[in-house]
Scaffold this active site. Structure first.
Site, PDB file in Angstrom:
ATOM      1  N   ASN A 198       0.850  -1.197   0.000  1.00  0.00           N
ATOM      2  CA  ASN A 198       0.000   0.000   0.000  1.00  0.00           C
ATOM      3  C   ASN A 198       0.887   1.248   0.000  1.00  0.00           C
ATOM      4  O   ASN A 198       1.915   1.282   0.672  1.00  0.00           O
ATOM      5  CB  ASN A 198      -0.834  -0.063   1.298  1.00  0.00           C
ATOM      6  CG  ASN A 198      -1.980   0.899   1.367  1.00  0.00           C
ATOM      7  OD1 ASN A 198      -2.738   1.044   0.421  1.00  0.00           O
ATOM      8  ND2 ASN A 198      -2.126   1.579   2.519  1.00  0.00           N
TER       9      ASN A 198
ATOM     10  N   HIS B  80      -4.709   9.917  -1.019  1.00  0.00           N
ATOM     11  CA  HIS B  80      -4.791  11.169  -0.252  1.00  0.00           C
ATOM     12  C   HIS B  80      -4.560  12.311  -1.238  1.00  0.00           C
ATOM     13  O   HIS B  80      -3.424  12.691  -1.514  1.00  0.00           O
ATOM     14  CB  HIS B  80      -3.747  11.184   0.869  1.00  0.00           C
ATOM     15  CG  HIS B  80      -3.980  10.124   1.894  1.00  0.00           C
ATOM     16  ND1 HIS B  80      -5.100  10.105   2.695  1.00  0.00           N
ATOM     17  CD2 HIS B  80      -3.265   9.029   2.224  1.00  0.00           C
ATOM     18  CE1 HIS B  80      -5.054   9.044   3.484  1.00  0.00           C
ATOM     19  NE2 HIS B  80      -3.957   8.376   3.222  1.00  0.00           N
TER      20      HIS B  80
HETATM   21  C1  XIL Z   1      -3.355   7.984   9.953  1.00  0.00           C
HETATM   22  C2  XIL Z   1      -4.506   7.878  10.926  1.00  0.00           C
HETATM   23  O1  XIL Z   1      -5.696   8.168  10.252  1.00  0.00           O
HETATM   24  C3  XIL Z   1      -4.310   8.834  12.060  1.00  0.00           C
HETATM   25  O2  XIL Z   1      -5.313   8.663  13.034  1.00  0.00           O
HETATM   26  C4  XIL Z   1      -2.964   8.615  12.701  1.00  0.00           C
HETATM   27  O3  XIL Z   1      -2.740   9.575  13.695  1.00  0.00           O
HETATM   28  C5  XIL Z   1      -1.874   8.694  11.650  1.00  0.00           C
HETATM   29  O4  XIL Z   1      -2.152   7.767  10.617  1.00  0.00           O
HETATM   30  N1  XIL Z   1      -1.197   6.520   5.572  1.00  0.00           N
HETATM   31  C6  XIL Z   1      -1.699   5.418   6.212  1.00  0.00           C
HETATM   32  C7  XIL Z   1      -2.604   5.553   7.361  1.00  0.00           C
HETATM   33  O5  XIL Z   1      -1.453   4.283   5.750  1.00  0.00           O
HETATM   34  O6  XIL Z   1      -2.452   4.546   8.299  1.00  0.00           O
HETATM   35  C8  XIL Z   1      -2.459   6.897   8.014  1.00  0.00           C
HETATM   36  O7  XIL Z   1      -3.503   7.024   8.955  1.00  0.00           O
HETATM   37  C9  XIL Z   1      -2.490   8.002   6.998  1.00  0.00           C
HETATM   38  C10 XIL Z   1      -1.378   7.878   6.006  1.00  0.00           C
END
Ligand code: XIL
Length: 370
Positions: free
Chosen positions: A222, A258
């Site tokens: 991922n 994202h």
């Molecule tokens: C984020 C979570 O949503 C938050 O709550 C935590 O503080 C930080 O991590 N990539 C990922 C996720 O694979 O696990 C992350 O999630 C965001 C970036």
């Protein structure tokens, strides 16, 4: 004299009102922003009817203790899959070597099961949320390889037996993000403790161990910024090609998704097709589309088009099995805390009101571009 004052007042009042109403602190602004109108179409039901496996979301505590949150989460047909945001990560599951804690993850599996959702395990080997006993332990390559094996076996093995429907005993464990964020944006390997100590081989170790621990779960690698064609996505494709040629058990590539408003790559379909041509499935795993605040009518419309574009890309690629959102309400999004000045990245606002982005997803599932 009086006329002059009246005229000034008449000019000043609208300006004052406008500047106040643009201020994000004033709630009544939100009431004026456009909202979703297609909410009688539950997203998961629609996407499953259209041939995909799920439309899900990433959830964890504390939001899973919030009744209103649970109410929306469990709306029949809305979400068919869940990824725990934090509770299955290394710091949550093995804070001390060999001492595993699964209670929060177990609680999440029970909630997902009660909501009829399948699960994505997240995540075994990642440089973040990694306890310092691992990152700063000063281990040799051999020791750290053993530690990776113990961890993956412990975590994936635990849920291999437990992610099942309590009544029917059918597995609800669909997939696992075995390795997360292994690359830098320029396509070189991220210099995590795993890479610098063991070399690229830590990835094969993690996947081999995960397959042995749960032969039924789809095993994913991922990452973010691999959604469109880029140096990073080429590196990912080359890695997966090489893993497959070595017989390493890998089933999927997770595209975190994202995104930034208005910046959805135009090459999503082309890129995902290059990935599925390797013989793996793909999925969007943590989609959010962040907005530079404050939201306006225009940002909401743009966000609708952006969510539409992402889901439409998945619909167009046969091997794209589903879409997981990085949460569903702005109330609990990780975005404002991580990207200052940005927020409003999800399909429901902080009051659980659906935004036009919701309609954008419905349109994409129904084959309509926004
Ligand atoms: C984020 C979570 O949503 C938050 O709550 C935590 O503080 C930080 O991590 N990539 C990922 C996720 O694979 O696990 C992350 O999630 C965001 C970036």
């Amino acid at each position: 004299m009086l006329r002059f004052k009246l005229q000034t007042l008449l000019r000043v009042i609208p300006v004052l009102f406008l500047s106040l109403s643009l201020h994000p602190q004033f709630r009544f602004v939100n009431a004026q922003l456009p909202t979703g109108t297609e909410t009688s179409t539950p997203l998961n039901t629609a996407i499953v009817q259209a041939g995909k496996k799920y439309l899900g979301d990433m959830s964890d505590f504390p939001e899973l203790n919030d009744e209103q949150y649970l109410g929306t989460l469990k709306t029949p047909g809305l979400f068919g899959q869940m990824t725990p945001g934090n509770s299955m990560k290394w710091d949550a599951t093995e804070p001390t070597r060999g001492q595993f804690t699964f209670s929060n993850g177990d609680a999440i599996v029970a909630i997902a099961d009660s909501a009829g959702q399948i699960m994505r395990g997240h995540t075994c080997v990642w440089h973040n949320q990694l306890p310092s006993w691992v990152s700063s332990g000063g281990f040799s390559a051999e020791e750290l390889t053993e530690i990776v094996e113990e961890h993956v076996k412990g975590v994936v093995g635990h849920w291999a037996g437990k992610m099942r429907n309590l009544l029917t005993q059918t597995p609800i464990s669909d997939s696992w993000d075995v390795v997360n964020e292994a690359f830098n944006d320029n396509g070189t390997m991220r210099e995590s403790v795993f890479y610098t100590t063991i070399g690229e081989g830590y990835i094969a170790t993690a996947f081999n161990t995960a397959r042995a621990a749960d032969p039924n779960a789809k095993l994913y690698i991922n990452d973010y910024n691999i959604e469109g064609t880029s140096a990073k996505s080429t590196a990912m494709i080359n890695l997966v090609k090489s893993l497959k040629s070595q017989g390493v058990p890998i089933d999927g590539i997770g595209l975190q998704g994202h995104f930034i408003l208005g910046q959805i790559p135009n090459t999503l379909v082309q890129n995902m097709q290059a990935m599925t041509a390797l013989g793996v499935e793909v999925a969007f795993t943590e989609v959010d589309i962040r907005v530079e605040l404050p939201e306006t009518e225009e940002t909401r419309e743009q966000q609708k088009a952006d969510f539409n574009k992402v889901v439409e890309a998945c619909m167009q690629v046969e091997g794209c099995v589903g879409v997981t959102l990085g949460g569903f309400t702005d109330k609990y999004s990780w975005v404002p805390g991580t990207f200052p000045g940005f927020g409003a990245a999800l399909i429901y606002d902080e009051e659980y009101v659906a935004k036009p982005a919701y309609d954008g997803i419905v349109d994409a599932i129904k084959g309509k571009s926004d």
